[in-house]
Design an enzyme around this catalytic site. Sequence first.
Site, mmCIF file in Angstrom:
data_model
loop_
_atom_site.group_PDB
_atom_site.id
_atom_site.type_symbol
_atom_site.label_atom_id
_atom_site.label_comp_id
_atom_site.label_asym_id
_atom_site.label_seq_id
_atom_site.Cartn_x
_atom_site.Cartn_y
_atom_site.Cartn_z
ATOM 1 N N TYR A 58 35.527 35.745 34.355
ATOM 2 C CA TYR A 58 35.993 37.139 34.484
ATOM 3 C C TYR A 58 36.523 37.383 35.899
ATOM 4 O O TYR A 58 37.589 37.972 36.092
ATOM 5 C CB TYR A 58 34.817 38.060 34.151
ATOM 6 C CG TYR A 58 35.120 39.538 34.076
ATOM 7 C CD1 TYR A 58 35.728 40.087 32.952
ATOM 8 C CD2 TYR A 58 34.769 40.399 35.111
ATOM 9 C CE1 TYR A 58 35.975 41.446 32.860
ATOM 10 C CE2 TYR A 58 35.012 41.768 35.029
ATOM 11 C CZ TYR A 58 35.614 42.281 33.898
ATOM 12 O OH TYR A 58 35.864 43.634 33.821
ATOM 13 N N SER A 98 39.134 45.108 38.500
ATOM 14 C CA SER A 98 37.667 45.146 38.475
ATOM 15 C C SER A 98 37.137 45.032 39.896
ATOM 16 O O SER A 98 37.869 44.617 40.805
ATOM 17 C CB SER A 98 37.184 43.956 37.637
ATOM 18 O OG SER A 98 35.814 43.702 37.820
#
Length: 266
Positions: A159, A146
């Site tokens: 996250y 990510s």
Amino acid sequence: MILNSFSLEGKVALVTGAAYGIGLAIARAFAEAGAKIVFNCSRQETVDRGLAAYKELGIDAKGYLCDVTDEEAVRAMVADIEKTVGTIDILVNNAGIIKRIPMENMDVEDFRRVVDVDLIVPFICAKAVIPGMIRKGHGKIINICSMMSELGRETVSAYAAAKGGLKMLTRNICSEYGANNIQCNGIGPGYIATEQTAPLREIQPDGSRHPFDQFIIAKTPAERWGTPEDLMGPAVFLASDASNFVNGHVLYVDGGILAYIGKQPK
Ligand code: NAP
Ligand code: GCO
């Protein structure tokens, strides 16, 4: 012919959570390059949704109901794939979740759940496929990382911690199994228009674009959100012999976000 080295003819690929979005696009690319596709989801309705999507695309994919946080269930799925489809050549750790909650309001259970799915699951799945890859003499593991493997932002502490950890797990798998001819790389998608990011693109009550949507356009040199299809070529590259000496790398597919300081004020 150099293009032959991008072929995935006869390879068996397991793409976790590949019923729609990024996983589906990657699996579709693999199928177009010749691979046999296997995917899983934790809910039957998502498996069925994936099977319908593959059917529509003319892809003969096998879907498993498997919650990949359950190591035993993953082991059983991998054993069944080896028996019924073949030893896995390519694993894509795509299944993921996000919880957008300011850190001071986040329960530790929520934090743990995100780390469980986004970091521990790639460990569980890689662990399950590596013995078969060693026996076969080669393997490709692709971890879907990510922007948050590099950057932080408000509300995504768990996250970011998990995806940052996934970058290091990628480097460590490369370090431990490079000698077994296993390449483990990451793909770091930028902001991609999928269901996961739909809340960040919601049209506002006054008809204007979501402020986060405008923020992302301004932060991205390409001046657009990515699409799942933007990840197809990079994924085939990292799954194929064309990348046999690329190991422990995270390929950011972000329209230039990480290279950019941001728009200058007018
Ligand atoms: P998504 O909404 O994150 O899709 C997740 C998929 O994973 C679903 O099919 C879901 O099915 C499955 N899944 C979740 N938990 C699971 C579990 N415990 N066991 C098995 N399957 C599970 O889709 P996406 O936006 O395409 O994201 C895919 C990956 O890319 C994620 O890792 C995400 O973090 C990453 N990513 C996304 C973006 C973006 O902008 N969209 C950018 C960078 C990285 P079930 O619900 O049935 O389990
Ligand atoms: C968020 C987003 C991101 C993206 C992606 C960026 O809330 O900031 O959901 O985390 O999904 O991972 O690369």
